[in-house]
Design a protein around this motif. Structure first.
Motif, short mmCIF file in Angstrom:
data_model
loop_
_atom_site.label_atom_id
_atom_site.label_comp_id
_atom_site.label_asym_id
_atom_site.label_seq_id
_atom_site.Cartn_x
_atom_site.Cartn_y
_atom_site.Cartn_z
N ALA A 313 -58.16 -111.40 -95.66
CA ALA A 313 -58.05 -112.23 -96.86
C ALA A 313 -56.60 -112.68 -96.97
CB ALA A 313 -58.47 -111.46 -98.11
N ALA A 314 -56.36 -113.98 -96.80
CA ALA A 314 -55.00 -114.51 -96.65
C ALA A 314 -54.72 -115.55 -97.72
CB ALA A 314 -54.84 -115.13 -95.26
N TRP A 315 -53.75 -115.26 -98.58
CA TRP A 315 -53.36 -116.23 -99.60
C TRP A 315 -52.36 -117.23 -99.01
CZ3 TRP A 315 -55.58 -117.53 -103.90
CH2 TRP A 315 -56.41 -116.60 -104.56
N HIS A 316 -52.72 -118.49 -99.07
CA HIS A 316 -51.84 -119.57 -98.62
C HIS A 316 -51.14 -120.15 -99.85
CE1 HIS A 316 -54.48 -119.00 -95.28
NE2 HIS A 316 -53.99 -120.00 -94.58
N GLN A 317 -49.82 -119.94 -99.91
CA GLN A 317 -49.02 -120.45 -101.02
C GLN A 317 -48.00 -121.46 -100.51
OE1 GLN A 317 -48.50 -117.69 -104.47
NE2 GLN A 317 -47.97 -116.22 -102.88
N ALA A 318 -47.44 -122.21 -101.44
CA ALA A 318 -46.45 -123.22 -101.08
C ALA A 318 -45.18 -122.56 -100.58
CB ALA A 318 -46.13 -124.10 -102.28
N PRO A 319 -44.50 -123.19 -99.63
CA PRO A 319 -43.15 -122.73 -99.28
C PRO A 319 -42.22 -122.96 -100.47
CG PRO A 319 -43.63 -124.81 -98.20
CD PRO A 319 -44.90 -124.38 -98.86
N VAL A 320 -41.16 -122.16 -100.54
CA VAL A 320 -40.21 -122.28 -101.65
C VAL A 320 -38.84 -122.67 -101.10
CG1 VAL A 320 -41.44 -120.69 -103.15
CG2 VAL A 320 -39.70 -119.80 -101.60
N GLY A 321 -38.13 -123.48 -101.88
CA GLY A 321 -36.80 -123.90 -101.49
C GLY A 321 -35.75 -122.85 -101.79
N ALA A 322 -34.49 -123.18 -101.54
CA ALA A 322 -33.40 -122.25 -101.78
C ALA A 322 -33.29 -121.87 -103.25
CB ALA A 322 -32.08 -122.87 -101.30
N ASP A 323 -33.79 -122.74 -104.13
CA ASP A 323 -33.76 -122.45 -105.56
C ASP A 323 -35.01 -121.73 -106.03
OD1 ASP A 323 -35.57 -124.49 -105.19
OD2 ASP A 323 -34.75 -125.81 -106.76
N GLY A 324 -35.91 -121.37 -105.11
CA GLY A 324 -37.14 -120.68 -105.47
C GLY A 324 -38.25 -121.60 -105.93
N ALA A 325 -38.00 -122.91 -105.97
CA ALA A 325 -39.02 -123.86 -106.44
C ALA A 325 -40.01 -124.14 -105.32
CB ALA A 325 -38.36 -125.15 -106.91
N PRO A 326 -41.33 -124.14 -105.62
CA PRO A 326 -42.33 -124.39 -104.59
C PRO A 326 -42.50 -125.88 -104.31
CG PRO A 326 -43.41 -124.00 -106.69
CD PRO A 326 -41.93 -123.80 -106.93
N ASP A 327 -43.02 -126.17 -103.14
CA ASP A 327 -43.37 -127.55 -102.79
C ASP A 327 -44.56 -127.97 -103.63
OD1 ASP A 327 -44.40 -129.87 -101.59
OD2 ASP A 327 -43.65 -129.31 -99.62
N PRO A 328 -44.42 -128.97 -104.51
CA PRO A 328 -45.50 -129.34 -105.43
C PRO A 328 -46.69 -129.99 -104.74
CG PRO A 328 -43.70 -130.90 -105.61
CD PRO A 328 -43.22 -129.82 -104.71
N GLU A 329 -46.53 -130.41 -103.50
CA GLU A 329 -47.62 -131.08 -102.79
C GLU A 329 -48.63 -130.08 -102.22
OE1 GLU A 329 -49.12 -134.91 -101.91
OE2 GLU A 329 -47.38 -134.30 -103.06
N PHE A 330 -48.23 -128.80 -102.15
CA PHE A 330 -49.08 -127.78 -101.53
C PHE A 330 -50.12 -127.27 -102.52
CE2 PHE A 330 -50.40 -123.85 -99.59
CZ PHE A 330 -50.29 -124.08 -98.23
N GLY A 331 -51.32 -126.96 -102.03
CA GLY A 331 -52.39 -126.43 -102.87
C GLY A 331 -52.70 -124.98 -102.55
N LEU A 332 -52.42 -124.09 -103.49
CA LEU A 332 -52.74 -122.68 -103.33
C LEU A 332 -54.21 -122.50 -102.97
CD1 LEU A 332 -52.17 -119.54 -104.02
CD2 LEU A 332 -53.14 -120.13 -106.25
N HIS A 333 -54.51 -121.61 -102.01
CA HIS A 333 -55.89 -121.26 -101.72
C HIS A 333 -55.95 -119.97 -100.92
CE1 HIS A 333 -54.66 -123.59 -98.16
NE2 HIS A 333 -55.59 -122.94 -97.48
N LEU A 334 -57.12 -119.37 -100.92
CA LEU A 334 -57.38 -118.15 -100.17
C LEU A 334 -58.24 -118.50 -98.96
CD1 LEU A 334 -57.38 -114.90 -100.20
CD2 LEU A 334 -59.71 -115.18 -101.05
N GLN A 335 -57.88 -117.94 -97.81
CA GLN A 335 -58.72 -118.01 -96.63
C GLN A 335 -59.29 -116.62 -96.38
OE1 GLN A 335 -56.85 -118.38 -92.80
NE2 GLN A 335 -58.60 -119.40 -91.87
N LEU A 336 -60.60 -116.50 -96.44
CA LEU A 336 -61.29 -115.24 -96.20
C LEU A 336 -62.16 -115.41 -94.96
CD1 LEU A 336 -62.24 -112.36 -97.12
CD2 LEU A 336 -64.01 -113.54 -98.45
#
Length: 405
Positions: A313-336
């Motif tokens: 069960a793998a959570w796919h989250q957005a990469p984060v920049g140096a300021d900790g802010a995530p890439d807003p284009e990415f969509g959180l989802h789980l791959q099971l």
């Protein structure tokens, strides 16, 4: 679910590693229980080496060769400490607990985080394997599994994933936070106790980097979000959708790589687990439990003693920049997914998959979706029990800093 709160408290293990208890009731004092083991100071070594042909980083962590491997049940290091039986968790009981892995693939390292050459070795480009690897124990019950959790406990684990994502994403040496669970010896699990892990990578993993680049290209070409469009297309097709809650939808991808694979998306696109609302977390707890129980039912054929389904069960989250802010284009989802393709048969990653990364699936995604739907406990045709009634759900609160020393 009733209105609830999770209480976080932080302690230290004998070798200096951090342990964080997430309690469903206040005043347990678990973080204050001392670790009585005579451990040496925690000083793992890890190195990243660059593959120039693929432009990818490979972690070298030779100390992991000595990690605990399938100990007897009465010697499991993830059980609570009991009398003279000392473990990684000093407290005599716990709800959910997180601690730094004793044998991590990534760990804080001195030195710069920039690439360095290998000195006299012209083919070697390295950097410190800085990052963090954590173990997440879902329950103190050694014989259980995530699918056995109550909806309330599953919701606590979701809050823990979100809290750890927030803490780790804020670190300057972290570019991506990856919560996951390996289940089953077929996957390579070395401890049987129900648990997962969280990797805080100092780089963006290849899969996330590829998805992010594809999403940017899709935005440039179509003017829309890739994740939104894919989810909308699968919902419109309908034939591969296996589960849907008030806020979540799970489907077998049209081009599934694994024999039985589900991607679980929130209906409202968010980049990280931290962005999920209370009602979305409530719904996730129910939908996820239903899905895990369906996976366990896939190969039982009416035999409750059949071996449990191995899965990742793998959570796919957005990469984060140096300021900790995530890439807003990415969509959180789980791959099971499971590598079991039939009772007693596994899907092996052989020449095409391992050698060329060109996947061949033995099960049609439409047939897999039909089997998963039939295996859902909430399916009236299946003799199981649904994990909860959506009508009874109520908002809950995120982890609190109460009791944190």
């Amino acid at each position: 679910m009733r209105t609830r709160q999770v209480y976080r408290s932080i302690g230290r293990l004998a070798d200096g590693r951090e342990i964080i208890y997430y309690d469903e009731s206040p005043g347990t004092g678990r973080a204050e229980v001392a670790d009585r083991r005579p451990l040496q100071p925690f000083a793992p070594g890890s190195q990243l080496r660059h593959d120039p042909l693929l432009d990818e980083w490979v972690a070298l962590a030779a100390h992991r060769q000595d990690r605990t491997f399938l100990p007897p049940p009465d010697q499991c290091p993830l059980d609570p400490t009991s009398g003279d039986r000392l473990s990684e968790i000093p407290a005599p009981d716990y709800d959910v607990v997180v601690f730094e892995n004793r044998f991590p693939s990534l760990a804080p390292s001195p030195g710069p985080l920039v690439a360095a050459d290998g000195g006299d070795d012209p083919a070697l480009v390295t950097r410190p394997g800085a990052g963090r690897c954590e173990v997440v124990c879902f329950t103190s019950d050694h014989t259980g599994s995530f699918a056995d959790l109550s909806p309330e406990r599953a919701r606590t684990v979701i809050d823990v994933w979100a809290d750890r994502t927030e803490v780790l994403a804020a670190r300057a040496d972290v570019a991506h936070v990856y919560p996951f669970e390996n289940r089953g010896v077929e996957i390579g699990v070395t401890l049987q106790h129900p648990h997962g892990q969280i990797y805080a990578y100092p780089f963006v993993p290849p899969r996330i980097e590829r998805m992010t680049a594809t999403a940017r290209a899709h935005r440039a070409a179509a003017g829309t979000n890739l994740f939104d469009d894919v989810v909308a297309a699968e919902r419109a097709a309908g034939t591969r959708v296996v589960v849907q809650g008030e806020h979540w939808v799970g489907y077998v991808p049209a081009a599934a790589r694994w024999p039985y694979e589900v991607r679980l998306f929130p209906l409202r696109r968010v980049p990280l687990l931290t962005a999920l609302s209370d009602t979305e977390r409530d719904d996730l707890a129910l939908v996820y439990l239903d899905l895990l129980r369906a996976f366990d039912n896939l190969f039982r054929d009416g035999d409750p003693a059949a071996p449990p389904t191995p899965y990742i069960a793998a959570w796919h989250q957005a990469p984060v920049g140096a300021d900790g802010a995530p890439d807003p284009e990415f969509g959180l989802h789980l791959q099971l997914f499971t590598l079991r393709r039939a009772p007693g048969k596994l899907k092996y990653l052989a020449g095409s998959e391992s050698g060329m990364a060109a996947w061949i699936n033995d099960v049609a995604p439409e047939a897999a979706a039909e089997r998963i739907r039939a295996a859902l406990p909430s399916n009236p045709a299946h003799p199981g029990t649904a994990p909860g009634d959506p009508a009874n759900r109520q908002p809950a609160t995120r982890p609190s800093e109460k009791e944190q020393p």
